[in-house]
Design an enzyme around this catalytic site. Structure first.
Site, mmCIF file in Angstrom:
data_model
loop_
_atom_site.group_PDB
_atom_site.id
_atom_site.type_symbol
_atom_site.label_atom_id
_atom_site.label_comp_id
_atom_site.label_asym_id
_atom_site.label_seq_id
_atom_site.Cartn_x
_atom_site.Cartn_y
_atom_site.Cartn_z
ATOM 1 C CG ASN A 1 65.612 58.398 75.215
ATOM 2 O OD1 ASN A 1 65.886 58.938 74.159
ATOM 3 N ND2 ASN A 1 64.931 57.271 75.286
ATOM 4 C CG HIS B 1 66.592 53.403 75.512
ATOM 5 N ND1 HIS B 1 65.759 52.318 75.678
ATOM 6 C CD2 HIS B 1 66.298 53.883 74.289
ATOM 7 C CE1 HIS B 1 64.999 52.156 74.614
ATOM 8 N NE2 HIS B 1 65.308 53.095 73.750
ATOM 9 C CD GLU C 1 67.076 52.600 81.585
ATOM 10 O OE1 GLU C 1 66.021 52.294 82.154
ATOM 11 O OE2 GLU C 1 67.103 53.092 80.427
ATOM 12 C CB SER D 1 59.566 49.801 83.897
ATOM 13 O OG SER D 1 59.783 48.421 83.916
ATOM 14 C CB CYS E 1 63.238 48.968 77.038
ATOM 15 S SG CYS E 1 64.963 49.249 76.567
ATOM 16 C CB CYS F 1 67.662 49.520 79.550
ATOM 17 S SG CYS F 1 67.859 50.860 78.343
ATOM 18 C CG ASP G 1 62.341 55.870 73.325
ATOM 19 O OD1 ASP G 1 63.434 56.247 72.845
ATOM 20 O OD2 ASP G 1 62.212 55.486 74.498
#
Length: 158
Positions: free
Chosen positions: A51, A62, A64, A89, A91, A94, A154
């Site tokens: 991130n 982010h 990912e 996990s 979002c 992503c 975020d």
């Protein structure tokens, strides 16, 4: 999952998670949000990211998405063999990127501090493996306790 068959050669999910955790720690050391990711193809990490919203003043970097950016342009056949490994996990944004590139497997460090789009991923045929990793949980719990305003920013909350 327990199986009597020998496991496939290559790194375990926990070993793959180590690359993402290292990225999460790097991001936190830079003053950002401690979420990291790794893109794995055929058992090898081909890209990592973390991130960078704070560091780059970005709305979309982010873990990912930064990882996918680091991987560069890849043919669909590569994504079809890939696993996205992430410390948290994913979002909705992503999750969408994982679905867009048809990445068939996601390994998640933890989903206690934030539950993202796992059900959507599963409903679209993506294999989702949640490790419930103590180190990932501790990273996020510590961060959220220390920086609740940044965490809420975020995840798009007030």
């Amino acid at each position: 999952m327990t199986s009597s068959a020998p496991s496939a050669p290559g790194p375990s999910p926990a070993e793959l998670l180590a690359a993402a955790v290292a990225e999460a720690r790097r991001g936190r050391d830079e003053g950002g949000v401690p979420i990291g990711a790794a893109l794995v193809v055929d058992g090898s990490v081909i890209a990592v990211g973390h991130n960078r919203r704070v560091q780059e003043g970005s709305a979309i970097k982010h873990g990912e998405t930064d990882c996918l950016e680091a991987a560069g342009r890849l043919p669909a056949s590569v994504y079809a063999r890939a696993t996205m490994v992430t410390t948290l996990s994913p979002c909705d944004m992503c999750t969408g990127a994982i679905l867009l590139y048809k990445i068939p497997r996601v390994i998640i460090g933890e989903n206690r501090t934030f539950l993202g789009g796992e059900e959507l991923l599963r409903s679209r045929g993506v294999e989702v493996v949640v490790l419930d990793d103590a180190e990932c949980i501790e990273l996020m719990e510590d961060f959220i306790a220390r920086e609740p305003a940044l965490w809420n920013e975020d995840i798009g909350e007030e």
